[in-house]
Write an enzyme that holds these catalytic residues in place. Sequence first.
Site, PDB file in Angstrom:
ATOM      1  N   CYS A 182     -69.329 -43.847  14.760  1.00  0.00           N
ATOM      2  CA  CYS A 182     -69.319 -44.686  13.562  1.00  0.00           C
ATOM      3  C   CYS A 182     -70.759 -45.108  13.268  1.00  0.00           C
ATOM      4  O   CYS A 182     -71.697 -44.549  13.833  1.00  0.00           O
ATOM      5  CB  CYS A 182     -68.399 -45.888  13.754  1.00  0.00           C
ATOM      6  N   THR A 183     -70.944 -46.110  12.414  1.00  0.00           N
ATOM      7  CA  THR A 183     -72.288 -46.501  11.980  1.00  0.00           C
ATOM      8  C   THR A 183     -73.156 -47.029  13.120  1.00  0.00           C
ATOM      9  O   THR A 183     -74.250 -46.532  13.352  1.00  0.00           O
ATOM     10  CB  THR A 183     -72.198 -47.608  10.899  1.00  0.00           C
TER      11      THR A 183
END
Length: 296
Positions: A182-183
């Site tokens: 994810c980020t």
Amino acid sequence: MSETAPWKIVSFYRFLPLAGSELGAIQERWKELLAENGILGLMLLAEEGVNATLAGSPEAMDMVMRALCDEFSIPVERLKESFSRARPFKRLSVEVRSEIVTLKRPDLVPQDQDSSHLSPEEWHQLLLGEEEKIVIDTRNSFEIAAGRFPGAIDPGLTSFSEWGEYLDSALIPRDKTVMIYCTGGIRCEKAILEMRARGFEKVYQLQDGILGYFEKVPGGLFEGECFVFDDRVAVDQDLKPTQKFGICPGCGLTGSIPKTCERCQVGYFVCDSCKSTWGTLCSKACKSQVKKFRVS
Ligand SMILES: [Zn+2]
Ligand SMILES: [Zn+2]
């Protein structure tokens, strides 16, 4: 971005138990300290820990980050840093929530670091390796549209709380090697718990997410840019603010269609739904100036 840029941006999270009865006091104390030092950004506090992206002058950020790392036992190497010439946040907000990342499962709390965490370098090696694997991007679809690891699956989420539902409907073999990212790493900390609960055996998560990967593996395998949740909208692989996206002046969401303002000549981005209605001005301010001029 050179380190002489006026804004230093640091993202971090830490799962650690915080007493519910003390959260209000912790919130007040940090709100005051951050504001005193001209820090902007968003800090979330919950009984499960802390999650924040903060920005300020490099000197002020170094000072408050030392204090934050002390208080919440955050290892310095886990901080994700970048720089920006433009102010990345409009304000400071320090909030108490039920979760520091919204899965709507406050009962799922990641414990200590375990072997499922791959450093950016280890992640890179596993991606390059021959071993068969499934790569899943745990972010929302609009984020994945701007960039992803090659071959990564887009689960089609519009919100992270749909993750469990996705796992129930997706036909992913439970015994295959699965890599999730994810980020900044925090979503995967919870995503992996949902996977384990469903019998996935070999799941790995990218520690510190795409932002950590950009920092530690420059020129790596990621294709495209990465959305961030501040006024930079997205960063490129050098962690510089994006040149491809901007906040649409019509609706405040992400715009990707480049335009030049007919009043001030500044470049801006309009979104698909506003492109025919918004016109050719970069902001409400320019719009009202033009209106005034035309009326008088
Ligand atoms: Zn728009
Ligand atoms: Zn303008």
